[in-house]
Enzyme design. Structure first.
Site, PDB file in Angstrom:
ATOM      1  CE1 TYR A 109      -3.916   2.105   0.248  1.00 42.83           C
ATOM      2  CE2 TYR A 109      -2.651   3.313   1.894  1.00 42.83           C
ATOM      3  CZ  TYR A 109      -3.738   3.229   1.037  1.00 42.83           C
ATOM      4  OH  TYR A 109      -4.629   4.262   0.962  1.00 42.83           O
ATOM      5  CG  PHE A 124      -7.172  16.556 -25.048  1.00 42.90           C
ATOM      6  CD1 PHE A 124      -7.375  15.946 -26.275  1.00 42.90           C
ATOM      7  CD2 PHE A 124      -7.440  15.829 -23.897  1.00 42.90           C
ATOM      8  CE1 PHE A 124      -7.841  14.634 -26.354  1.00 42.90           C
ATOM      9  CE2 PHE A 124      -7.894  14.519 -23.974  1.00 42.90           C
ATOM     10  CZ  PHE A 124      -8.094  13.909 -25.194  1.00 42.90           C
ATOM     11  CB  THR A 125     -11.954  16.241 -24.464  1.00 44.08           C
ATOM     12  OG1 THR A 125     -11.044  15.147 -24.338  1.00 44.08           O
ATOM     13  CG2 THR A 125     -12.382  16.371 -25.922  1.00 44.08           C
ATOM     14  CG  ASP A 181      -1.124  17.059 -22.368  1.00 41.67           C
ATOM     15  OD1 ASP A 181      -0.499  15.994 -22.242  1.00 41.67           O
ATOM     16  OD2 ASP A 181      -2.349  17.107 -22.604  1.00 41.67           O
ATOM     17  CE  LYS A 190      -3.760   9.397 -24.572  1.00 37.45           C
ATOM     18  NZ  LYS A 190      -4.486   9.451 -23.296  1.00 37.45           N
ATOM     19  NE  ARG A 222     -11.767  13.382 -30.242  1.00 35.45           N
ATOM     20  CZ  ARG A 222     -11.624  13.108 -28.934  1.00 35.45           C
ATOM     21  NH1 ARG A 222     -10.433  12.891 -28.415  1.00 35.45           N
ATOM     22  NH2 ARG A 222     -12.660  13.047 -28.140  1.00 35.45           N
ATOM     23  CG  PHE A 277     -16.388  12.981 -26.696  1.00 34.56           C
ATOM     24  CD1 PHE A 277     -16.217  14.200 -26.059  1.00 34.56           C
ATOM     25  CD2 PHE A 277     -15.490  11.969 -26.447  1.00 34.56           C
ATOM     26  CE1 PHE A 277     -15.162  14.397 -25.174  1.00 34.56           C
ATOM     27  CE2 PHE A 277     -14.428  12.156 -25.573  1.00 34.56           C
ATOM     28  CZ  PHE A 277     -14.267  13.378 -24.925  1.00 34.56           C
TER      29      PHE A 277
HETATM   30  O1  PLI Z   1      -6.805   9.555 -21.087  1.00 28.79           O
HETATM   31  P1  PLI Z   1      -5.920  10.145 -20.010  1.00 28.79           P
HETATM   32  O2  PLI Z   1      -6.703  10.623 -18.845  1.00 28.79           O
HETATM   33  O3  PLI Z   1      -4.814   9.246 -19.612  1.00 28.79           O
HETATM   34  O4  PLI Z   1      -5.182  11.418 -20.650  1.00 28.79           O
HETATM   35  C1  PLI Z   1      -5.873  12.561 -20.980  1.00 28.79           C
HETATM   36  C2  PLI Z   1      -5.216  13.249 -22.140  1.00 28.79           C
HETATM   37  C3  PLI Z   1      -4.509  14.401 -21.916  1.00 28.79           C
HETATM   38  N1  PLI Z   1      -3.907  15.057 -22.951  1.00 28.79           N
HETATM   39  C4  PLI Z   1      -3.967  14.604 -24.216  1.00 28.79           C
HETATM   40  C5  PLI Z   1      -3.290  15.380 -25.284  1.00 28.79           C
HETATM   41  C6  PLI Z   1      -4.668  13.451 -24.508  1.00 28.79           C
HETATM   42  O5  PLI Z   1      -4.690  13.021 -25.756  1.00 28.79           O
HETATM   43  C7  PLI Z   1      -5.333  12.735 -23.451  1.00 28.79           C
HETATM   44  C8  PLI Z   1      -6.109  11.593 -23.700  1.00 28.79           C
HETATM   45  N2  PLI Z   1      -6.386  11.238 -24.936  1.00 28.79           N
HETATM   46  C9  PLI Z   1      -7.209  10.274 -25.341  1.00 28.79           C
HETATM   47  C10 PLI Z   1      -7.971   9.390 -24.442  1.00 28.79           C
HETATM   48  C11 PLI Z   1      -7.339  10.114 -26.777  1.00 28.79           C
HETATM   49  O6  PLI Z   1      -8.022   9.196 -27.232  1.00 28.79           O
HETATM   50  O7  PLI Z   1      -6.725  10.925 -27.508  1.00 28.79           O
END
Ligand code: PLI
Length: 458
Positions: A72, A124-125, A215, A258, A382, A449
């Site tokens: 933990y 970004f969303t 970011d 990513k 998008r 979305f």
């Molecule tokens: O999906 P997260 O919470 O691990 O990350 C959010 C996020 C932040 N910044 C950017 C540039 C992104 O592309 C992003 C998440 N993107 C997704 C889920 C996508 O499909 O592009």
């Protein structure tokens, strides 16, 4: 003819998706309310919904997972991950989070006061959601060219320094908690930011006493573009470039899902000790102990190894060039796409693809649904649906870019899969007149979305 690099990996484990017939696909997308987010993964032959968390991990990462220390508190995998992040990114303090938006939540809560402005190189969303939920107004300061799918520039993700200066003049530096600089810019098409621009943004921010948070989500892809396109960087390693990029930042949020080459994970990194202490206090409320932040020990180990692997030149070259391969095929066939092809995805330009549909008919949403129906390839809208509504007026944001994103998971698909996806899009383009518009039948109030449902106009 351009040569594309062969896969720099061998495939050791495979996964077999269902290959539904056309009728079954029509039924599946109808049941999903014509929203590709609501399809079952098993029903997608080639899943290009996102590159987020869909990475294939290496044998070394899987081996690392077996060393997961699931304590933990005080997991040794956290020590490893923390050390790697400090080494590769150069920040002094790191707070783990379950994914990128966890870090965005903490950063936004700590720094944003109501009535302030957060400028960024395109929204970004989830990032904008957290900024606005904490009372800020997002200001887009990306260069104008980023909103034009046709303009082919090497660093279309750059910040427009004049736009940043104008916001400082208008609002005052004390009303800007930080500048958010994304590398790369997802919704502009995965477009990179030049090192020269990062340096210039730093200089301007120093002049006004402004903080900059990156970011870092697709920063390795950004570094690859700098190496290939920016003068003076051809002989630098990807790792050296990454280190320099972040030397111009006060901190960063990152979704490890990513470029971290994992399925789950993220972090907030900072140089300010006071901010770090406050972030540590907050992470226990929202994510978990500061030694795991929502990740299991095995996730953290895989993430640490993934960061190292992502900086290998052969890996990142193949990753970006595989995306370019798909884009180049579509361009050669005359399909309208956002140019140049970015690091993680090919974006179809739905406005040009479906000129008979106005934006209120949700052309990109409809195109994504049709692509699935015709081929079993899953993509993502998008455009106007993703952009949501203005938080004050409630009116739809109407982004210039109305796109369908074909997002390539890392180390998952081969060039043959890219061929199938390209052929499906080309065939759809030849029959584009038959594609009708969609309307909402269910519109969630936030990040609509993800869960929205639609039906076709008769
Ligand atoms: O999906 P997260 O919470 O691990 O990350 C959010 C996020 C932040 N910044 C950017 C540039 C992104 O592309 C992003 C998440 N993107 C997704 C889920 C996508 O499909 O592009």
């Amino acid at each position: 003819m351009k040569q594309y690099p062969a896969e720099p990996y061998r495939i050791k484990v495979v996964e077999t998706p269902n290959m539904l017939n056309r009728e079954e696909r029509f039924e599946a997308i109808r049941a999903a309310g014509y929203n590709t987010f609501l399809l079952k993964s098993q029903d997608c032959y080639i899943d290009l919904l996102t590159d987020s968390g869909t990475n294939a991990m290496s044998d070394r990462q899987w081996a690392g997972m077996m060393t997961g220390d699931e304590a933990y508190a005080g997991s040794r995998n956290w020590e490893h991950l923390e050390a790697i992040i400090k080494e590769y990114f150069g920040f002094q303090y790191v707070v783990p989070t379950h994914q990128g938006r966890g870090a965005e939540n903490i950063l936004s809560k700590l720094l944003i006061q109501p009535g302030t402005y957060v400028p960024g190189n395109m929204y970004f969303t989830t990032t904008r959601y957290h900024q606005e939920a904490n009372g800020a107004t997002f200001r887009d300061i990306v260069v104008d060219e980023a909103h034009d799918p046709e303009i082919d520039l090497p660093f279309k993700g750059n910040i427009d320094l004049d736009k940043l200066q104008s916001l400082v003049d208008e609002a005052g530096a004390d009303k800007i908690p930080y500048v958010c600089l994304a590398v790369t810019v997802n919704l502009a098409g995965g477009q990179p930011v030049a090192m020269a621009n990062m340096r210039a943004v730093r200089a301007l921010c120093d002049k006004h006493g402004l903080k900059i948070f990156y970011d870092a989500t697709r920063c390795i892809e950004n570094a690859y573009f700098i190496k290939m396109r920016e003068e003076g960087y051809a002989d630098k390693s990807v790792r050296e470039i990454v280190r320099e990029m972040f030397s111009y930042a006060d901190g960063a949020t990152m979704s490890g899902k990513k470029d971290g080459l994992v399925n789950m994970g993220g972090f907030l990194a900072v140089n300010d000790e006071g901010l770090y202490q406050r972030a540590r206090e907050m992470v226990v409320v929202f994510e978990g102990m500061p030694s795991y932040g929502g990740m299991s020990g095995r996730d953290m180990e895989a993430f640490a190894i993934g960061i190292r692997e992502s900086c290998q030149f052969e890996y990142i070259q193949h990753r970006v060039e595989q995306v370019a391969y798909l884009g180049d095929k579509l361009i050669a066939a005359g399909v309208p796409v956002v140019k140049p092809i970015g690091g993680h995805a090919v974006f179809l330009d739905a406005r040009q693809f479906l000129p008979h549909l106005t934006q209120d008919k949700l052309p990109a949403q409809s195109l994504a649904a049709h692509l699935y129906m015709e081929s079993g390839v899953r993509s993502m809208e998008r455009g106007i649906v993703s952009a949501g509504r203005d938080k004050v007026t409630g009116a739809n944001h109407s982004p210039k870019l109305e796109t369908v994103r074909l997002t390539i998971p890392r180390r998952v698909y081969t060039y043959a899969h890219m061929d199938i996806a390209a052929d499906a899009v080309i065939k759809l383009y030849e029959n584009k007149e038959s594609i009708r518009g969609l309307r909402f039948v269910y519109e969630p109030p936030m990040l609509r979305f993800f869960n929205a449902r639609f039906e076709y106009y008769d």
